[in-house]
Design a protein around this motif. Structure first.
Motif, PDB file in Angstrom:
ATOM      1  N   GLU A   1      -3.018  -2.039  -8.778  1.00 20.84           N
ATOM      2  CA  GLU A   1      -4.047  -1.032  -8.501  1.00 20.84           C
ATOM      3  C   GLU A   1      -5.389  -1.674  -8.119  1.00 20.84           C
ATOM      4  O   GLU A   1      -6.430  -1.404  -8.713  1.00 20.84           O
ATOM      5  CB  GLU A   1      -4.216  -0.099  -9.703  1.00 20.84           C
TER       6      GLU A   1
ATOM      7  N   SER B   1      -1.419  -1.227  -4.583  1.00 21.24           N
ATOM      8  CA  SER B   1      -2.342  -0.153  -4.988  1.00 21.24           C
ATOM      9  C   SER B   1      -2.084   1.124  -4.192  1.00 21.24           C
ATOM     10  O   SER B   1      -1.561   1.087  -3.075  1.00 21.24           O
ATOM     11  CB  SER B   1      -3.795  -0.587  -4.763  1.00 21.24           C
ATOM     12  N   THR B   2      -2.464   2.218  -4.801  1.00 18.23           N
ATOM     13  CA  THR B   2      -2.641   3.463  -4.062  1.00 18.23           C
ATOM     14  C   THR B   2      -3.944   3.320  -3.289  1.00 18.23           C
ATOM     15  O   THR B   2      -4.940   2.847  -3.848  1.00 18.23           O
ATOM     16  CB  THR B   2      -2.735   4.650  -5.036  1.00 18.23           C
TER      17      THR B   2
ATOM     18  N   LYS C   1       5.472   0.743  -6.926  1.00 20.55           N
ATOM     19  CA  LYS C   1       4.647  -0.451  -6.700  1.00 20.55           C
ATOM     20  C   LYS C   1       4.706  -1.377  -7.912  1.00 20.55           C
ATOM     21  O   LYS C   1       5.001  -2.573  -7.786  1.00 20.55           O
ATOM     22  CB  LYS C   1       3.205  -0.029  -6.398  1.00 20.55           C
TER      23      LYS C   1
ATOM     24  N   CYS D   1       0.862  -1.183   0.000  1.00 24.95           N
ATOM     25  CA  CYS D   1       0.000   0.000   0.000  1.00 24.95           C
ATOM     26  C   CYS D   1       0.898   1.233   0.000  1.00 24.95           C
ATOM     27  O   CYS D   1       1.709   1.411   0.905  1.00 24.95           O
ATOM     28  CB  CYS D   1      -0.898  -0.018   1.234  1.00 24.95           C
ATOM     29  N   GLY D   2       0.764   2.080  -1.000  1.00 24.25           N
ATOM     30  CA  GLY D   2       1.633   3.251  -1.084  1.00 24.25           C
ATOM     31  C   GLY D   2       1.051   4.321  -1.983  1.00 24.25           C
ATOM     32  O   GLY D   2       0.095   4.075  -2.722  1.00 24.25           O
ATOM     33  N   PRO D   3       1.619   5.521  -1.951  1.00 21.60           N
ATOM     34  CA  PRO D   3       1.121   6.622  -2.780  1.00 21.60           C
ATOM     35  C   PRO D   3       1.494   6.434  -4.248  1.00 21.60           C
ATOM     36  O   PRO D   3       2.167   5.466  -4.626  1.00 21.60           O
ATOM     37  CB  PRO D   3       1.814   7.847  -2.180  1.00 21.60           C
ATOM     38  N   ASP D   4       1.049   7.365  -5.087  1.00 24.29           N
ATOM     39  CA  ASP D   4       1.414   7.335  -6.502  1.00 24.29           C
ATOM     40  C   ASP D   4       2.928   7.407  -6.660  1.00 24.29           C
ATOM     41  O   ASP D   4       3.622   8.056  -5.864  1.00 24.29           O
ATOM     42  CB  ASP D   4       0.771   8.513  -7.247  1.00 24.29           C
TER      43      ASP D   4
END
Length: 298
Positions: free
Chosen positions: A195, A229-230, A101, A94-97
Motif C-alpha cells: 500500500e 498498492s491501490t 496484491k 497497481c490494482g483495486p482493493d
C-alpha cells in the motif's frame, strides 16, 4: 536406499597410492544422513505460482483455507511469476482493493525464503498496519505451510510483529514508511512494500521509496523490490508506468470478442445513484464495450 548416492566422484588425492589404485574408476556407495542430504540438495528454481500450489497453505485468516489455488486469483499468477525471473529487479503491482496484491507478495516472500533465501524487508504505511500484516498474514503463513514451518525458530523472541529470524539465516524485518529508524541499520536483498500510496513521510525525510531501495545497495546485481498498492495519486501508478515492461489486464467482450482495458468513461451509472443503492441493486450498473458498445451486466 534413499540415502545412497551410487555415482558420486570422490576426491582421492589424500588417500595412499595403493588405495587410489584400487578405487580408481570404481562405483562407491556413500550413505548420507537425511539432514545433510537435504542441505546438499540443490533447490530447483520453479515459478512462484508453482511453488505456491505445491508448498503454500492458506489458514483461517485468509478468504479461503487449504492449498493455494490459482483459480481464486488467476490474474495474480503472472505477477508472482515475474518475481522469480532472475533479471527482474523491481515489480510494481497497481490494482483495486481485494485484487490479491498482498497475497501475491506473501507468495513471493515464501518462495524467496525457501528457494533463494536472503534477508527481507516487509514495509507497510504505518507501524500498526505493518504489525497487522506481520502477525495477521505473514507469520501465520510460515506456520500454516510445512515447507516454511521447518525454518521457524523454536525461540519465541525470534518471531515477533517487528522481526522474524528463521533458522536458514533469513531475517524478515518489519518497517513502516513514516519511520526512518525502522528502515535503517539493516541490509536486505528483498523488499516487499505494501500500500505504497498510503505511505507518508513527515518533515524533511527523504522519500520512503528511495529510502527502502537503499537498504538493498549491498546487492547491486540480484536485489528485488516489490511495490503494490491501490492507486491513490502518489507512487504506484507512476512507478508502474515507469517500468520497462508494463502489462494491463483486459476483459473479453462477450459479444464482439475484443479484449478491452476497462475505464471509467464507459461505466453506465444511473443519475442520482449512490454507493448504497448500487450495493443494493448492482444490476442497475453496466459497462459499454469500448469497441462495439454492447452493454455488459455485472
Amino acid at each position: 536406499m534413499s540415502g545412497l548416492i551410487p555415482t558420486m566422484k570422490l576426491p582421492l588425492d589424500g588417500l595412499p597410492p595403493e588405495k587410489r589404485r584400487n578405487l580408481s574408476g570404481q562405483r562407491v556407495a556413500v550413505h548420507i544422513r537425511p539432514g545433510l542430504r537435504a542441505a546438499l540438495r540443490s533447490r530447483r528454481r520453479i515459478p512462484v505460482s508453482e511453488w505456491s500450489q505445491k508448498r503454500r497453505v492458506m489458514g483461517s485468516e485468509e478468504s479461503f483455507e487449504g492449498k493455494w489455488n490459482p483459480e481464486f486469483a488467476p490474474h495474480a499468477v503472472k505477477v508472482m511469476d515475474m518475481w522469480a525471473l532472475p533479471w527482474v529487479r523491481e515489480l510494481w503491482f497497481c490494482g483495486p482493493d481485494q485484487a490479491s496484491k498482498t497475497n501475491s507478495m506473501l507468495s513471493c516472500v515464501g518462495w524467496s525464503i525457501e528457494i533463494d533465501p536472503d534477508n527481507i524487508y516487509y514495509t507497510g504505511p504505518t507501524e500498526e498496519k505493518t504489525r497487522e500484516l506481520m502477525t495477521g498474514k505473514l507469520i501465520p503463513m510460515l506456520y500454516n505451510s510445512p515447507a516454511l514451518r521447518r525454518f521457524v525458530s523454536r525461540y519465541d523472541d525470534d518471531t515477533t510483529g517487528k522481526q522474524v529470524k528463521l533458522t536458514n539465516g533469513v531475517t524478515i524485518r518489519g518497517a513502516w514508511a513514516g519511520s526512518a529508524s525502522s528502515t535503517s541499520a539493516f541490509s536486505a536483498r528483498y523488499t516487499f512494500n505494501d500500500e505504497v500510496d498510503k505511505w507518508d513521510t513527515s518533515g524533511k525525510e527523504a522519500s520512503a521509496i528511495q529510502r527502502i531501495k537503499k537498504r538493498a545497495k549491498n546487492f547491486p546485481f540480484n536485489h528485488k523490490h516489490f511495490f503494490a498498492s491501490t492507486p491513490g495519486g502518489r507512487y504506484i501508478y507512476k512507478g508502474t508506468m515507469g517500468c520497462q515492461q508494463v502489462f494491463e489486464y483486459a476483459a473479453r467482450c462477450p459479444d464482439c470478442g475484443e479484449l478491452v482495458v476497462m475505464d471509467e468513461e464507459h461505466l453506465i451509472i444511473p443519475e442520482g445513484a449512490t454507493v448504497d443503492s448500487i450495493k443494493e441493486h448492482p444490476d442497475q450498473v453496466g459497462y459499454a464495450c469500448n469497441c462495439c458498445g454492447s452493454v455488459w451486466d455485472e
